[in-house]
Scaffold this motif. Sequence first.
Motif, PDB file in Angstrom:
ATOM      1  N   VAL A  61       0.815  -1.161   0.108  1.00 52.04           N
ATOM      2  CA  VAL A  61       0.030  -0.003   0.076  1.00 52.04           C
ATOM      3  C   VAL A  61       0.951   1.263  -0.002  1.00 52.04           C
ATOM      4  CG1 VAL A  61      -1.637   1.087   1.167  1.00 52.04           C
ATOM      5  CG2 VAL A  61      -1.887  -0.942   1.123  1.00 52.04           C
ATOM      6  N   ARG A  62       2.015   1.320   0.727  1.00 53.11           N
ATOM      7  CA  ARG A  62       2.882   2.382   0.678  1.00 53.11           C
ATOM      8  C   ARG A  62       3.205   2.598  -0.735  1.00 53.11           C
ATOM      9  NH1 ARG A  62       7.920   2.747   4.840  1.00 53.11           N
ATOM     10  NH2 ARG A  62       8.944   1.138   3.431  1.00 53.11           N
ATOM     11  N   LYS A  63       3.338   1.779  -1.170  1.00 51.25           N
ATOM     12  CA  LYS A  63       4.287   2.081  -2.736  1.00 51.25           C
ATOM     13  C   LYS A  63       3.105   2.436  -3.814  1.00 51.25           C
ATOM     14  CE  LYS A  63       6.126  -0.632  -6.634  1.00 51.25           C
ATOM     15  NZ  LYS A  63       6.753  -1.999  -7.097  1.00 51.25           N
ATOM     16  N   GLU A  64       1.780   1.698  -3.573  1.00 53.58           N
ATOM     17  CA  GLU A  64       0.698   1.880  -4.502  1.00 53.58           C
ATOM     18  C   GLU A  64      -0.093   3.198  -4.266  1.00 53.58           C
ATOM     19  OE1 GLU A  64      -1.257  -1.314  -4.855  1.00 53.58           O
ATOM     20  OE2 GLU A  64       0.538  -2.739  -5.899  1.00 53.58           O
ATOM     21  N   ALA A  65      -0.393   3.580  -2.744  1.00 51.63           N
ATOM     22  CA  ALA A  65      -1.266   4.355  -2.292  1.00 51.63           C
ATOM     23  C   ALA A  65      -0.831   5.140  -0.883  1.00 51.63           C
ATOM     24  CB  ALA A  65      -2.732   3.889  -2.249  1.00 51.63           C
ATOM     25  N   PRO A  66       0.463   5.754  -0.932  1.00 55.94           N
ATOM     26  CA  PRO A  66       0.876   6.259   0.356  1.00 55.94           C
ATOM     27  C   PRO A  66       0.091   7.284   0.870  1.00 55.94           C
ATOM     28  CG  PRO A  66       2.234   6.944  -1.426  1.00 55.94           C
ATOM     29  CD  PRO A  66       1.228   5.982  -2.202  1.00 55.94           C
ATOM     30  N   ALA A  67      -0.597   8.057   0.228  1.00 54.68           N
ATOM     31  CA  ALA A  67      -1.360   9.138   0.755  1.00 54.68           C
ATOM     32  C   ALA A  67      -2.526   8.923   1.236  1.00 54.68           C
ATOM     33  CB  ALA A  67      -1.733  10.292  -0.475  1.00 54.68           C
ATOM     34  N   ASN A  68      -2.993   7.599   1.040  1.00 61.55           N
ATOM     35  CA  ASN A  68      -4.302   6.985   1.592  1.00 61.55           C
ATOM     36  C   ASN A  68      -4.196   7.462   3.220  1.00 61.55           C
ATOM     37  OD1 ASN A  68      -6.036   4.780   3.218  1.00 61.55           O
ATOM     38  ND2 ASN A  68      -6.765   4.875   1.245  1.00 61.55           N
ATOM     39  N   ALA A  69      -5.427   8.129   3.513  1.00 59.24           N
ATOM     40  CA  ALA A  69      -5.735   8.336   4.965  1.00 59.24           C
ATOM     41  C   ALA A  69      -5.619   7.491   5.947  1.00 59.24           C
ATOM     42  CB  ALA A  69      -6.987   9.307   4.757  1.00 59.24           C
ATOM     43  N   LYS A  70      -6.401   6.395   5.592  1.00 57.86           N
ATOM     44  CA  LYS A  70      -6.432   5.437   6.545  1.00 57.86           C
ATOM     45  C   LYS A  70      -4.878   4.602   6.421  1.00 57.86           C
ATOM     46  CE  LYS A  70      -8.989   1.054   7.309  1.00 57.86           C
ATOM     47  NZ  LYS A  70     -10.093   1.389   8.400  1.00 57.86           N
ATOM     48  N   PHE A  71      -4.288   4.550   5.642  1.00 56.53           N
ATOM     49  CA  PHE A  71      -2.951   3.952   5.680  1.00 56.53           C
ATOM     50  C   PHE A  71      -2.061   5.118   6.545  1.00 56.53           C
ATOM     51  CE2 PHE A  71       1.370   4.648   3.906  1.00 56.53           C
ATOM     52  CZ  PHE A  71       2.058   3.183   4.382  1.00 56.53           C
ATOM     53  N   GLN A  72      -2.171   6.311   6.357  1.00 53.61           N
ATOM     54  CA  GLN A  72      -1.345   7.150   7.221  1.00 53.61           C
ATOM     55  C   GLN A  72      -1.774   7.016   8.656  1.00 53.61           C
ATOM     56  OE1 GLN A  72       0.973   9.474   6.404  1.00 53.61           O
ATOM     57  NE2 GLN A  72       0.967   8.687   4.257  1.00 53.61           N
ATOM     58  N   LYS A  73      -2.975   6.925   8.982  1.00 54.22           N
ATOM     59  CA  LYS A  73      -3.069   6.483  10.301  1.00 54.22           C
ATOM     60  C   LYS A  73      -2.823   5.232  10.878  1.00 54.22           C
ATOM     61  CE  LYS A  73      -7.025   9.476  10.639  1.00 54.22           C
ATOM     62  NZ  LYS A  73      -8.641   9.666  10.501  1.00 54.22           N
ATOM     63  N   LEU A  74      -2.951   4.138  10.169  1.00 52.61           N
ATOM     64  CA  LEU A  74      -2.288   2.805  10.349  1.00 52.61           C
ATOM     65  C   LEU A  74      -0.852   2.588  10.473  1.00 52.61           C
ATOM     66  CD1 LEU A  74      -3.924   0.052  11.086  1.00 52.61           C
ATOM     67  CD2 LEU A  74      -3.635  -0.562   8.659  1.00 52.61           C
ATOM     68  N   GLN A  75      -0.286   3.499   9.599  1.00 46.19           N
ATOM     69  CA  GLN A  75       1.111   3.493   9.795  1.00 46.19           C
ATOM     70  C   GLN A  75       1.794   3.700  10.980  1.00 46.19           C
ATOM     71  OE1 GLN A  75       4.710   4.839   6.320  1.00 46.19           O
ATOM     72  NE2 GLN A  75       3.362   6.429   7.088  1.00 46.19           N
ATOM     73  N   GLN A  76       1.067   4.848  11.720  1.00 46.72           N
ATOM     74  CA  GLN A  76       1.372   5.259  13.232  1.00 46.72           C
ATOM     75  C   GLN A  76       1.106   4.141  14.022  1.00 46.72           C
ATOM     76  OE1 GLN A  76      -0.370   9.070  13.809  1.00 46.72           O
ATOM     77  NE2 GLN A  76       1.632  10.241  13.030  1.00 46.72           N
ATOM     78  N   ALA A  77      -0.028   3.409  13.909  1.00 49.87           N
ATOM     79  CA  ALA A  77      -0.439   2.395  14.873  1.00 49.87           C
ATOM     80  C   ALA A  77       0.460   1.428  14.735  1.00 49.87           C
ATOM     81  CB  ALA A  77      -1.884   1.936  14.327  1.00 49.87           C
ATOM     82  N   TRP A  78       0.867   0.955  13.388  1.00 47.94           N
ATOM     83  CA  TRP A  78       1.952  -0.230  13.156  1.00 47.94           C
ATOM     84  C   TRP A  78       3.152   0.175  14.026  1.00 47.94           C
ATOM     85  CZ3 TRP A  78       1.975  -4.679  10.349  1.00 47.94           C
ATOM     86  CH2 TRP A  78       3.179  -5.300  10.338  1.00 47.94           C
ATOM     87  N   ARG A  79       3.778   1.319  14.137  1.00 50.27           N
ATOM     88  CA  ARG A  79       4.922   1.944  14.620  1.00 50.27           C
ATOM     89  C   ARG A  79       4.728   1.484  16.134  1.00 50.27           C
ATOM     90  NH1 ARG A  79       4.912   6.544  13.017  1.00 50.27           N
ATOM     91  NH2 ARG A  79       5.954   6.129  10.989  1.00 50.27           N
ATOM     92  N   LEU A  80       3.867   1.859  16.752  1.00 49.58           N
ATOM     93  CA  LEU A  80       3.517   1.973  18.121  1.00 49.58           C
ATOM     94  C   LEU A  80       3.386   0.420  18.663  1.00 49.58           C
ATOM     95  CD1 LEU A  80       0.702   4.568  18.686  1.00 49.58           C
ATOM     96  CD2 LEU A  80       3.041   4.713  19.505  1.00 49.58           C
ATOM     97  N   ALA A  81       2.605  -0.286  17.827  1.00 54.34           N
ATOM     98  CA  ALA A  81       2.473  -1.726  18.006  1.00 54.34           C
ATOM     99  C   ALA A  81       3.809  -2.788  17.891  1.00 54.34           C
ATOM    100  CB  ALA A  81       1.662  -2.361  17.196  1.00 54.34           C
ATOM    101  N   ILE A  82       4.613  -2.149  16.913  1.00 51.84           N
ATOM    102  CA  ILE A  82       5.938  -2.884  16.725  1.00 51.84           C
ATOM    103  C   ILE A  82       6.939  -2.299  18.010  1.00 51.84           C
ATOM    104  CG2 ILE A  82       8.123  -2.975  15.359  1.00 51.84           C
ATOM    105  CD1 ILE A  82       5.630  -4.423  14.254  1.00 51.84           C
ATOM    106  N   ASP A  83       6.916  -1.136  18.419  1.00 49.14           N
ATOM    107  CA  ASP A  83       7.779  -0.928  19.420  1.00 49.14           C
ATOM    108  C   ASP A  83       7.150  -1.447  20.903  1.00 49.14           C
ATOM    109  OD1 ASP A  83       9.148   1.035  17.886  1.00 49.14           O
ATOM    110  OD2 ASP A  83       7.991   2.725  18.407  1.00 49.14           O
ATOM    111  N   LYS A  84       5.975  -1.762  21.104  1.00 50.65           N
ATOM    112  CA  LYS A  84       5.288  -2.443  22.272  1.00 50.65           C
ATOM    113  C   LYS A  84       5.619  -3.750  22.241  1.00 50.65           C
ATOM    114  CE  LYS A  84       0.947  -3.163  24.514  1.00 50.65           C
ATOM    115  NZ  LYS A  84      -0.480  -2.820  24.455  1.00 50.65           N
ATOM    116  N   LEU A  85       5.630  -4.370  21.032  1.00 55.23           N
ATOM    117  CA  LEU A  85       5.817  -5.831  20.861  1.00 55.23           C
ATOM    118  C   LEU A  85       7.370  -5.985  21.054  1.00 55.23           C
ATOM    119  CD1 LEU A  85       3.125  -6.643  18.447  1.00 55.23           C
ATOM    120  CD2 LEU A  85       3.519  -7.398  20.818  1.00 55.23           C
ATOM    121  N   GLY A  86       8.432  -5.010  20.754  1.00 58.47           N
ATOM    122  CA  GLY A  86       9.745  -5.362  20.898  1.00 58.47           C
ATOM    123  C   GLY A  86      10.196  -5.942  19.656  1.00 58.47           C
TER     124      GLY A  86
END
Length: 575
Positions: free
Chosen positions: A544-569
Amino acid sequence: MSASSPPPNPLAQLAAGRLGRSERDAAAEKARRNPYAHRLFLVIDSVPEMQRALAMTLASFGADKVEYASRASDALAKLSKYDFDVVLCDYDLGNGYDGLYLFEEVKERNLIKQSCVFMIVTGERRAPRVISAAELVPDDYLLKPFTGEVLRLRLERAMRRREAFKVVDDAVQRHDYLGAIDICNRMLAERNEFMIDFMKLKGSLALKIEDFHTAGQLYQEVLKIKEVGWAKLGLAKSLTGLKSYDEARQLFEEVLVENGRVMEAYDWLARLHQNNHQLEEAQAVLKTATGLSPVVIRRQQALAAVALRNGDLDVAEAACQTTLELAKYTWHRHPTLYADLAHVQLSRGESSQASRTLSNLRRDFRYNEVGEWMADVVDSQIQAKAGQPQKAQQLLAAAKERYQKLAGELPAEAQMEFARACYAQKDLEAGDAVMRELVRNHHDDEALLSRIGALFEESSRGDAGRELISASVQTVIDLNNAAVKEAQAGRLDEALERFAKAHEEMPANVQVTLNLVNATLALVQRQGWHESHMRRAHELMLKVRKEAPANAKFQKLQQAWRLAIDKLGMPQWTL
């Protein structure tokens, strides 16, 4: 017996450490005194003598890392490969291609960082008015002839200004537009000399992710400070996104009254006319725009499409031909452009011209699977028009056989052309199957749904088309809602299974894809790490980042992904 090593000398070690620090300090001081030494430059000019003259001038300033490009295609290749700090680009790049259009393409493809200086060099006296009218204005322009001292002063002023944008480089390059907006907010709170520049950047980022409320409020704030054309244009775009079409139209028209060279205003105004089913007005606007600026491919394509719907085949053919010529040596080149031209030529009864276009398609895309497939689709239509139904059916059957394998690589335009060929040869089932999948994979793309509807009307199947579009959109909504209900009820495994099934059926549907990723994150946060689920989610996020990086849902999910990855170590799964 080997001689033992002498014991370490503390004084010598201290001296060596001081020497190392002094060398680093000297390098830092040199960079501070000479802002050219540590920067990578790109000179884009078709004239070798001008390249050499600019290189010698830059060398006299202390620049020792300079790359060159003679054509726009060479420049795009280098910009894709290297991380440039300064680009000096000639305005006239030949074949009707100008430096301003190159700059817009580079920004659209995210090939340069925010802190990169892009300066246009020109001998054309009309160029400054054209450049200043653009929404994406380069950092500066230089009129030939100019002295080395003028170039130095302009460059150092631009470099100092662009240096302020280094804070957003990483975020924008990673397509983390929400993160970049947060940085802009922090910089705006400082109210420094670059405040207006950061407001402009924030507005463009908000528009990119379709946060029209934020963008509109910001542009209104700018206009209270200063009446500037780019803010009025941005506000008009925001109003369009908020569906305040009458207000938006008035603003676009005001912008054009103030400066008739603001090309983007024509594009948006034409879009508004089309949304309002005013196709003749849309064509008139685009005709004016292409007369002023004929080298923008997407504008010529828009003119061809609306002229075809208006039955103005002369204009449609000319625009298709211009599009093909402009795209020939760029990344825009695609078999569908040949198919578009052949379709118009067949509509005009110019079978020999369409056959010539087909020959060019086969020659230019020899050994290219998509190109050869598209050629068979076009050829089937030519044979049908020539009264050779058996040959037409054979070609279409061969295209149908390869369609399933190629469908994932084909843009919507290519699939629609295939559906058109199916309808023309009365294979309604195959045509509807293609259109149904297109709608299901792009159920929230209003512009594409409008084009699909127009194709049904063209094929005299307007009612059937409206029914197909409505039913296909509802299918997606129902699938999505069923999975969401499972998630809301806490049945995350079942929700994940439903989203996975929906994604399998509609692999190109961005909303379904992101819902699957979101369900995966919810599951691992509750149940713990799941390797295969997260691997699939990671691959989907990258897609999705390659094909539709400006998608609003992707932008929010990208931040949620980062938080989850940090939390899960699990830093190795960072995007």
